[in-house]
Enzyme design. Sequence first.
Site, PDB file in Angstrom:
ATOM      1  N   GLU A   1     -37.656  13.740  20.049  1.00 22.92           N
ATOM      2  CA  GLU A   1     -36.321  13.142  20.105  1.00 22.92           C
ATOM      3  C   GLU A   1     -35.402  13.892  21.066  1.00 22.92           C
ATOM      4  O   GLU A   1     -34.209  13.630  21.137  1.00 22.92           O
ATOM      5  CB  GLU A   1     -35.704  13.091  18.694  1.00 22.92           C
ATOM      6  CG  GLU A   1     -36.429  12.120  17.768  1.00 22.92           C
ATOM      7  CD  GLU A   1     -35.744  11.941  16.429  1.00 22.92           C
ATOM      8  OE1 GLU A   1     -35.276  12.942  15.866  1.00 22.92           O
ATOM      9  OE2 GLU A   1     -35.690  10.798  15.952  1.00 22.92           O
TER      10      GLU A   1
ATOM     11  N   GLU B   1     -35.891   8.488   6.265  1.00 25.71           N
ATOM     12  CA  GLU B   1     -35.229   9.490   7.116  1.00 25.71           C
ATOM     13  C   GLU B   1     -36.098   9.846   8.323  1.00 25.71           C
ATOM     14  O   GLU B   1     -35.607   9.999   9.432  1.00 25.71           O
ATOM     15  CB  GLU B   1     -34.932  10.726   6.259  1.00 25.71           C
ATOM     16  CG  GLU B   1     -34.632  12.007   6.977  1.00 25.71           C
ATOM     17  CD  GLU B   1     -33.284  12.024   7.680  1.00 25.71           C
ATOM     18  OE1 GLU B   1     -32.504  11.071   7.489  1.00 25.71           O
ATOM     19  OE2 GLU B   1     -33.021  12.978   8.428  1.00 25.71           O
TER      20      GLU B   1
ATOM     21  N   PHE C   1     -40.181   9.290  10.211  1.00 23.02           N
ATOM     22  CA  PHE C   1     -41.443   8.571  10.258  1.00 23.02           C
ATOM     23  C   PHE C   1     -42.127   9.041  11.524  1.00 23.02           C
ATOM     24  O   PHE C   1     -41.576   8.891  12.622  1.00 23.02           O
ATOM     25  CB  PHE C   1     -41.147   7.065  10.273  1.00 23.02           C
ATOM     26  CG  PHE C   1     -42.323   6.198  10.586  1.00 23.02           C
ATOM     27  CD1 PHE C   1     -42.266   5.282  11.621  1.00 23.02           C
ATOM     28  CD2 PHE C   1     -43.480   6.271   9.822  1.00 23.02           C
ATOM     29  CE1 PHE C   1     -43.346   4.459  11.905  1.00 23.02           C
ATOM     30  CE2 PHE C   1     -44.564   5.457  10.100  1.00 23.02           C
ATOM     31  CZ  PHE C   1     -44.489   4.549  11.146  1.00 23.02           C
TER      32      PHE C   1
ATOM     33  N   VAL D   1     -46.115  10.084  13.580  1.00 23.82           N
ATOM     34  CA  VAL D   1     -47.570  10.282  13.690  1.00 23.82           C
ATOM     35  C   VAL D   1     -47.796  11.117  14.946  1.00 23.82           C
ATOM     36  O   VAL D   1     -47.198  10.841  15.993  1.00 23.82           O
ATOM     37  CB  VAL D   1     -48.322   8.927  13.794  1.00 23.82           C
ATOM     38  CG1 VAL D   1     -49.816   9.143  13.994  1.00 23.82           C
ATOM     39  CG2 VAL D   1     -48.058   8.067  12.569  1.00 23.82           C
TER      40      VAL D   1
ATOM     41  N   GLY E   1     -51.897   4.586  17.435  1.00 22.94           N
ATOM     42  CA  GLY E   1     -52.706   3.422  17.797  1.00 22.94           C
ATOM     43  C   GLY E   1     -53.913   3.210  16.900  1.00 22.94           C
ATOM     44  O   GLY E   1     -54.822   2.460  17.250  1.00 22.94           O
TER      45      GLY E   1
ATOM     46  N   GLY F   1     -53.493   2.662  13.390  1.00 20.14           N
ATOM     47  CA  GLY F   1     -53.058   2.056  12.129  1.00 20.14           C
ATOM     48  C   GLY F   1     -52.437   3.027  11.144  1.00 20.14           C
ATOM     49  O   GLY F   1     -52.089   2.645  10.025  1.00 20.14           O
TER      50      GLY F   1
ATOM     51  N   ASN G   1     -35.777   4.922  22.510  1.00  9.57           N
ATOM     52  CA  ASN G   1     -37.135   5.049  21.983  1.00  9.57           C
ATOM     53  C   ASN G   1     -37.806   3.675  21.889  1.00  9.57           C
ATOM     54  O   ASN G   1     -38.026   3.129  20.813  1.00  9.57           O
ATOM     55  CB  ASN G   1     -37.098   5.750  20.616  1.00  9.57           C
ATOM     56  CG  ASN G   1     -38.478   6.179  20.143  1.00  9.57           C
ATOM     57  OD1 ASN G   1     -39.501   5.791  20.726  1.00  9.57           O
ATOM     58  ND2 ASN G   1     -38.507   6.951  19.073  1.00  9.57           N
TER      59      ASN G   1
ATOM     60  N   TYR H   1     -40.922  -1.396  15.245  1.00 16.28           N
ATOM     61  CA  TYR H   1     -40.108  -1.880  14.125  1.00 16.28           C
ATOM     62  C   TYR H   1     -39.760  -3.363  14.265  1.00 16.28           C
ATOM     63  O   TYR H   1     -39.831  -4.117  13.297  1.00 16.28           O
ATOM     64  CB  TYR H   1     -38.809  -1.088  14.019  1.00 16.28           C
ATOM     65  CG  TYR H   1     -38.986   0.378  13.697  1.00 16.28           C
ATOM     66  CD1 TYR H   1     -38.301   1.353  14.423  1.00 16.28           C
ATOM     67  CD2 TYR H   1     -39.830   0.784  12.668  1.00 16.28           C
ATOM     68  CE1 TYR H   1     -38.442   2.695  14.132  1.00 16.28           C
ATOM     69  CE2 TYR H   1     -39.983   2.136  12.372  1.00 16.28           C
ATOM     70  CZ  TYR H   1     -39.297   3.082  13.106  1.00 16.28           C
ATOM     71  OH  TYR H   1     -39.437   4.400  12.824  1.00 16.28           O
TER      72      TYR H   1
END
Lengths: 141, 173
Positions: B27, B91, B93, B95, B101, B103, B132, B139
């Site tokens: 971020e 708050e 999320f 990976v 990619g 799942g 982002n 989403y």
Amino acid sequence: VKITQRDLEQDGFSKNPFFQAIIAEVPEQHRSKEGHCKVGYALYFFAYSSWKGRSVYMEDLYVMSEYRGKGIGKALMSKIAQLGLAAGCKQLNFAVPNWNKPSVDFSLRQGCWNVTSDLGYHCMRCEGPALESLARGEAKH
Amino acid sequence: MEFRVRAATREDCRDISRMIRELAVYEKMPDGMKISHEELERDGFSQNPFFHCLVAEVPPQHRTKEGYTLVGYALYFYTYSTWEGRSLYMEDFYVMPEFRGKGIGKALISNVARIGKEHQCVRLNFSVLSWNTPAINFYLNKGAQDLTTSDGWHCFRFDREALDKLAEEAVKQ
């Protein structure tokens, strides 16, 4: 508004409440023309920042229009700050629509900053059929 | 790739802390994270937790070159909408890039939604940085709405110093 008084009673006043609330009350001699002494409220709950830790989120802040400009809104917000700090919180967050200029100005005057404007965070939401699909794991990737 | 999503335990907090820092780097705010894994343990695993967390785990044969088997997480807590009732806020999320990619992200967010549903939550809220694009597309593909763009909602914040000042002015009753 889709929830009822009963939902509020159940969700806010049971063993593990989803929210807490404070009320602003005036004495009898200042009651509104309909006879109300409760003239404002703030609804909040404890939240978490993965960077700063415990925080408090103010979901609603409202003062009846005829009682504005008397420091009631500020008193409600200050009380939440006090309660939050007592619980070990390091942040108070809330949301305001950017077209609501009186609320935006009031908020900034109290010393907060606009996370969306300054950092570019957008508020996102999943609800209704989209949330149902997501819960079933059917959402397209 | 084989993986599983499960509730985090106190012992996972070091890994969760690591991934929170990785997300902060992504971020572009690498110094944003100020809390320790001990604070996460205290706040997430006591009698009245401030948050809940799901982690994504891969079997040992798929561990990262540093030896990590926890490769993703979703940190969330219960909230309330005065219009719609019980809700959830996600708050964080995340990976790890080398595990995307496959799942895993979808499994994490679906499980958050499922848990919310079990608790009669009607909304899942979260935030995303405007630049982002991969996350925004992820989403939007799942039917999320961007309330900042559509309705002008902005998040405001009091940080510690401003919060102290505000609290000092609370009316003494």
